[in-house]
Scaffold this active site. Structure first.
Site, PDB file in Angstrom:
ATOM      1  N   TYR A   4       0.742  -1.307   0.240  1.00  0.00           N
ATOM      2  CA  TYR A   4      -0.055   0.103   0.051  1.00  0.00           C
ATOM      3  C   TYR A   4       0.876   1.140  -0.015  1.00  0.00           C
ATOM      4  O   TYR A   4       0.521   2.213  -0.537  1.00  0.00           O
ATOM      5  CB  TYR A   4      -0.982   0.157   1.381  1.00  0.00           C
ATOM      6  CG  TYR A   4      -1.938  -1.169   1.211  1.00  0.00           C
ATOM      7  CD1 TYR A   4      -3.104  -1.264   0.472  1.00  0.00           C
ATOM      8  CD2 TYR A   4      -1.699  -2.334   1.942  1.00  0.00           C
ATOM      9  CE1 TYR A   4      -3.757  -2.163   0.322  1.00  0.00           C
ATOM     10  CE2 TYR A   4      -2.534  -3.182   2.194  1.00  0.00           C
ATOM     11  CZ  TYR A   4      -3.676  -3.159   1.134  1.00  0.00           C
ATOM     12  OH  TYR A   4      -4.721  -4.169   1.310  1.00  0.00           O
ATOM     13  N   ASN A  63     -12.692  -1.716  -3.892  1.00  0.00           N
ATOM     14  CA  ASN A  63     -12.838  -2.219  -5.488  1.00  0.00           C
ATOM     15  C   ASN A  63     -13.987  -3.359  -5.509  1.00  0.00           C
ATOM     16  O   ASN A  63     -13.833  -4.507  -5.044  1.00  0.00           O
ATOM     17  CB  ASN A  63     -11.371  -2.995  -5.662  1.00  0.00           C
ATOM     18  CG  ASN A  63     -11.457  -3.822  -6.908  1.00  0.00           C
ATOM     19  OD1 ASN A  63     -12.286  -3.826  -8.031  1.00  0.00           O
ATOM     20  ND2 ASN A  63     -10.514  -4.727  -7.427  1.00  0.00           N
ATOM     21  N   CYS A  84      -6.874  -6.201  -7.240  1.00  0.00           N
ATOM     22  CA  CYS A  84      -6.479  -5.704  -5.762  1.00  0.00           C
ATOM     23  C   CYS A  84      -6.003  -6.450  -4.742  1.00  0.00           C
ATOM     24  O   CYS A  84      -5.096  -5.966  -3.828  1.00  0.00           O
ATOM     25  CB  CYS A  84      -7.844  -4.861  -5.002  1.00  0.00           C
ATOM     26  SG  CYS A  84      -9.186  -6.203  -4.582  1.00  0.00           S
ATOM     27  N   HIS A  85      -6.094  -7.894  -5.065  1.00  0.00           N
ATOM     28  CA  HIS A  85      -5.652  -8.910  -4.035  1.00  0.00           C
ATOM     29  C   HIS A  85      -4.083  -8.700  -4.291  1.00  0.00           C
ATOM     30  O   HIS A  85      -3.167  -9.261  -3.438  1.00  0.00           O
ATOM     31  CB  HIS A  85      -5.987 -10.308  -4.429  1.00  0.00           C
ATOM     32  CG  HIS A  85      -5.745 -10.630  -5.945  1.00  0.00           C
ATOM     33  ND1 HIS A  85      -6.445 -10.218  -6.996  1.00  0.00           N
ATOM     34  CD2 HIS A  85      -4.469 -11.592  -6.384  1.00  0.00           C
ATOM     35  CE1 HIS A  85      -5.873 -10.917  -7.920  1.00  0.00           C
ATOM     36  NE2 HIS A  85      -4.809 -11.600  -7.525  1.00  0.00           N
ATOM     37  N   GLU A  87      -1.264 -17.564  -8.144  1.00  0.00           N
ATOM     38  CA  GLU A  87      -0.383 -16.813  -9.108  1.00  0.00           C
ATOM     39  C   GLU A  87       1.055 -16.984  -8.912  1.00  0.00           C
ATOM     40  O   GLU A  87       1.934 -16.525  -9.374  1.00  0.00           O
ATOM     41  CB  GLU A  87      -0.533 -15.391  -8.760  1.00  0.00           C
ATOM     42  CG  GLU A  87      -2.036 -14.762  -9.294  1.00  0.00           C
ATOM     43  CD  GLU A  87      -2.306 -13.304  -9.380  1.00  0.00           C
ATOM     44  OE1 GLU A  87      -1.450 -12.754  -8.992  1.00  0.00           O
ATOM     45  OE2 GLU A  87      -3.490 -13.044  -9.466  1.00  0.00           O
TER      46      GLU A  87
END
Length: 78
Positions: free
Chosen positions: A12, A35, A43-44, A70
């Protein structure tokens, strides 16, 4: 958020700096949390500065699963 590559991420704090507002970490965190299009708008991929995944609108378990899918694992520094 759309420019963050799969398997990568930002904190952030880093995101706040990219907007030229390095002290606006809480505002960035709040905006990211609103979001409505996740995971389409990823946003993750934004995590806390300490490397923890942090919260997620749809639950920490879902965020952890998306990141793991991912190739990102808990306590990694993205």
């Amino acid at each position: 958020l759309l420019k963050i590559p799969v398997g990568k991420g930002l904190t952030y704090k880093e995101l706040a700096k990219k907007f030229g507002k390095p002290k606006a970490v809480r505002a960035v965190r709040y905006a990211v949390s609103k979001n409505p299009m996740a995971p389409r708008i990823p946003c993750h991929r934004v995590v806390r500065s300490d490397g923890e995944f942090g919260g997620y609108r749809w639950g920490a378990k879902k965020k952890r699963a998306l990141l793991k899918g991912e190739g990102v694992h808990p306590h990694s520094r993205l």
